[in-house]
Design an enzyme around this catalytic site. Sequence first.
Site, PDB file in Angstrom:
ATOM      1  N   ASN A 183       0.899  -1.201  -0.109  1.00 23.63           N
ATOM      2  CA  ASN A 183       0.336   0.135  -0.344  1.00 23.63           C
ATOM      3  C   ASN A 183       1.234   1.600   0.417  1.00 23.63           C
ATOM      4  O   ASN A 183       1.327   1.667   1.234  1.00 23.63           O
ATOM      5  CB  ASN A 183      -0.628  -0.138   1.352  1.00 23.63           C
TER       6      ASN A 183
ATOM      7  N   ARG B  15      -2.635  -1.305  -3.604  1.00 25.04           N
ATOM      8  CA  ARG B  15      -4.065  -0.906  -3.822  1.00 25.04           C
ATOM      9  C   ARG B  15      -3.645   0.229  -4.219  1.00 25.04           C
ATOM     10  O   ARG B  15      -2.655   0.932  -4.528  1.00 25.04           O
ATOM     11  CB  ARG B  15      -3.145  -0.477  -1.572  1.00 25.04           C
TER      12      ARG B  15
ATOM     13  N   HIS C  60     -12.603   4.341  -0.177  1.00 24.96           N
ATOM     14  CA  HIS C  60     -12.725   3.282   1.527  1.00 24.96           C
ATOM     15  C   HIS C  60     -13.555   1.931   0.427  1.00 24.96           C
ATOM     16  O   HIS C  60     -14.321   1.581   1.557  1.00 24.96           O
ATOM     17  CB  HIS C  60     -13.542   3.435   2.295  1.00 24.96           C
TER      18      HIS C  60
ATOM     19  N   LEU D  91     -14.890   5.205  10.528  1.00 27.19           N
ATOM     20  CA  LEU D  91     -14.870   6.670  11.084  1.00 27.19           C
ATOM     21  C   LEU D  91     -13.588   6.539  11.080  1.00 27.19           C
ATOM     22  O   LEU D  91     -13.469   5.689  12.214  1.00 27.19           O
ATOM     23  CB  LEU D  91     -16.053   5.926  11.500  1.00 27.19           C
TER      24      LEU D  91
ATOM     25  N   ASN E 180      -9.896   8.709   9.942  1.00 28.78           N
ATOM     26  CA  ASN E 180      -9.538   9.977   9.740  1.00 28.78           C
ATOM     27  C   ASN E 180     -10.607  10.296   8.757  1.00 28.78           C
ATOM     28  O   ASN E 180     -10.598  11.108   8.423  1.00 28.78           O
ATOM     29  CB  ASN E 180      -8.288  10.560   9.262  1.00 28.78           C
ATOM     30  N   GLY E 181     -10.241   9.555   7.367  1.00 27.06           N
ATOM     31  CA  GLY E 181     -10.678   9.887   6.316  1.00 27.06           C
ATOM     32  C   GLY E 181     -12.393   8.951   6.818  1.00 27.06           C
ATOM     33  O   GLY E 181     -12.157   7.873   7.424  1.00 27.06           O
TER      34      GLY E 181
ATOM     35  N   ARG F 110     -10.893  17.251   6.890  1.00 32.25           N
ATOM     36  CA  ARG F 110     -12.125  17.799   5.885  1.00 32.25           C
ATOM     37  C   ARG F 110     -13.815  17.845   5.881  1.00 32.25           C
ATOM     38  O   ARG F 110     -14.295  17.080   7.125  1.00 32.25           O
ATOM     39  CB  ARG F 110     -12.222  16.501   5.291  1.00 32.25           C
TER      40      ARG F 110
ATOM     41  N   ASP G 124      -7.926  14.442  15.808  1.00 31.98           N
ATOM     42  CA  ASP G 124      -8.239  13.098  17.217  1.00 31.98           C
ATOM     43  C   ASP G 124      -9.667  12.989  17.995  1.00 31.98           C
ATOM     44  O   ASP G 124      -9.298  14.260  18.649  1.00 31.98           O
ATOM     45  CB  ASP G 124      -6.522  13.359  17.514  1.00 31.98           C
TER      46      ASP G 124
ATOM     47  N   GLU H 121      -8.402  -3.777   5.762  1.00 30.89           N
ATOM     48  CA  GLU H 121      -8.538  -3.571   4.148  1.00 30.89           C
ATOM     49  C   GLU H 121      -7.153  -4.704   3.692  1.00 30.89           C
ATOM     50  O   GLU H 121      -7.588  -5.400   2.344  1.00 30.89           O
ATOM     51  CB  GLU H 121      -7.666  -2.178   3.261  1.00 30.89           C
TER      52      GLU H 121
HETATM   53  P1  ADP Z   1      -6.607   6.348   9.457  1.00 27.36           P
HETATM   54  O1  ADP Z   1      -8.102   6.645   8.236  1.00 27.36           O
HETATM   55  O2  ADP Z   1      -6.366   7.229   8.995  1.00 27.36           O
HETATM   56  O3  ADP Z   1      -6.120   4.498   8.438  1.00 27.36           O
HETATM   57  P2  ADP Z   1      -8.061   5.035  11.646  1.00 27.36           P
HETATM   58  O4  ADP Z   1      -8.963   3.974  11.160  1.00 27.36           O
HETATM   59  O5  ADP Z   1      -6.918   4.834  12.474  1.00 27.36           O
HETATM   60  O6  ADP Z   1      -7.410   6.106  10.625  1.00 27.36           O
HETATM   61  O7  ADP Z   1      -9.264   6.065  12.215  1.00 27.36           O
HETATM   62  C1  ADP Z   1      -8.436   7.583  12.855  1.00 27.36           C
HETATM   63  C2  ADP Z   1      -9.126   8.399  14.445  1.00 27.36           C
HETATM   64  O8  ADP Z   1      -9.593   6.638  15.379  1.00 27.36           O
HETATM   65  C3  ADP Z   1      -8.464   9.106  15.126  1.00 27.36           C
HETATM   66  O9  ADP Z   1      -9.695  10.419  15.548  1.00 27.36           O
HETATM   67  C4  ADP Z   1      -8.992   8.551  16.345  1.00 27.36           C
HETATM   68  O10 ADP Z   1      -9.024   9.397  17.199  1.00 27.36           O
HETATM   69  C5  ADP Z   1      -9.884   7.401  16.394  1.00 27.36           C
HETATM   70  N1  ADP Z   1      -9.415   6.572  17.431  1.00 27.36           N
HETATM   71  C6  ADP Z   1      -8.322   5.382  17.079  1.00 27.36           C
HETATM   72  N2  ADP Z   1      -8.036   4.846  18.438  1.00 27.36           N
HETATM   73  C7  ADP Z   1      -9.156   5.702  18.810  1.00 27.36           C
HETATM   74  C8  ADP Z   1      -9.633   4.629  20.490  1.00 27.36           C
HETATM   75  N3  ADP Z   1      -8.933   4.213  21.102  1.00 27.36           N
HETATM   76  N4  ADP Z   1     -10.792   5.765  21.032  1.00 27.36           N
HETATM   77  C9  ADP Z   1     -11.700   6.738  20.784  1.00 27.36           C
HETATM   78  N5  ADP Z   1     -10.696   6.427  19.489  1.00 27.36           N
HETATM   79  C10 ADP Z   1      -9.750   6.575  18.205  1.00 27.36           C
END
Ligand code: ADP
Length: 358
Positions: free
Chosen positions: A7, A73, A162, A191, A193-194, A223, A265, A344
């Site tokens: 990826n 990917r 996604h 749900l 970051n994206g 975003r 975050d 993924e």
């Molecule tokens: P990406 O899209 O970069 O792969 P992720 O799937 O890792 O992102 O998701 C990131 C989001 O998930 C961030 O907003 C982070 O705060 C939230 N997150 C990750 N672990 C936890 C947790 N243990 N409790 C609450 N939120 C979390």
Amino acid sequence: MKILVVNCGSSSIKYKLYSFPKQELLTKGLIERIGEKGSEVKTHKEGIRCLFSKLIENKAVKDLSEIDAIGHRVVHGAETFQKPHIIDNRVIKEIAKCCQLAPLHNPANLEGIISCRKILPKISQVAVFDTAFHQTIPQRAYLYAIPFYYYKKYKIRKYGFHGTSHQFVAHQAAKILKKPLQKLNLITCHLGNGCSITAIKNGLSIDTSMGFTPLEGLIMGTRCGDIDPAAIFYIMEKEKLTTNQMYDILNKKSGLLGISCLSNDFRILKKEQKSNIYAKLALDMFIYRIKKYIGAYMLILGKVDAICFTAGIGENNPEIIFQIKQDIHKILPKTKILVIPTDEELMIAKLTYQLIKE
Ligand code: ADP
């Protein structure tokens, strides 16, 4: 059989090596900061060489001939790729054509593919596209109501992203519900970051919240998601912003970060929400937008067997999922709510395995 999943992001390469048919993860790793100041790895080509050295150093393989196939990917497959494809010169040319639709991602994906083919020219390589799962979305849902001419000339339409994650989660949901996927209607919420949400009817994507780019739809880390385009022109005029500056604001400075003025975050916003009204507002808006999409997708699907939550936010915030569940159950008390960890890379490995076995 050993399948390597690659990826390539804009400045990183994630990889996982699996043994099939057991679907066992043998090793995984990450090469970061590609092309950044001070980094030893200057290009994706060097990154791929580094990846192969690591596999040998870590004794994941004795030599590279043990790798039977590579799954890559690829972010954008436009309307050309409706499913995964074995990579040949024609496929490479077509992926290159899709670069203009995903200028930040496809070139890196392509560099990874070309580098792997140079090092291992004889083994099968497969391209798995983020957009492919959404190619079943009907025209009434993927077109924007702008002059049709722009679709014909520039292929402006909803593509959705996604896809591999939504597809993986749908497969897992079918296993959990013990029903064939072709007989299931699902709403899958990725749900992270994206963020994106997909309506799946009889196993096929019929609508999704991301659009021409990943900017549309839900509120995300940075975003904005859905917005009246007129507001964008207004801001640009008032603040004398260029297109690039505005694009940057909508993609990198909006969403949870833009509203909270604190962080993108989710964990930080949850911690601060009692003392910081903007952190609380950002979370409220985030959840409200998800509910709005779920409501709309429930109506277009008619029957919904399950609503699935996945990725960083979806997998780790049971109290928020519970809150959404309570609202859904007020209307449809029997709808199942599932939390399913996404994978993924495993989906890419499975699709690669299926294709090379054919
Ligand atoms: P990406 O899209 O970069 O792969 P992720 O799937 O890792 O992102 O998701 C990131 C989001 O998930 C961030 O907003 C982070 O705060 C939230 N997150 C990750 N672990 C936890 C947790 N243990 N409790 C609450 N939120 C979390």
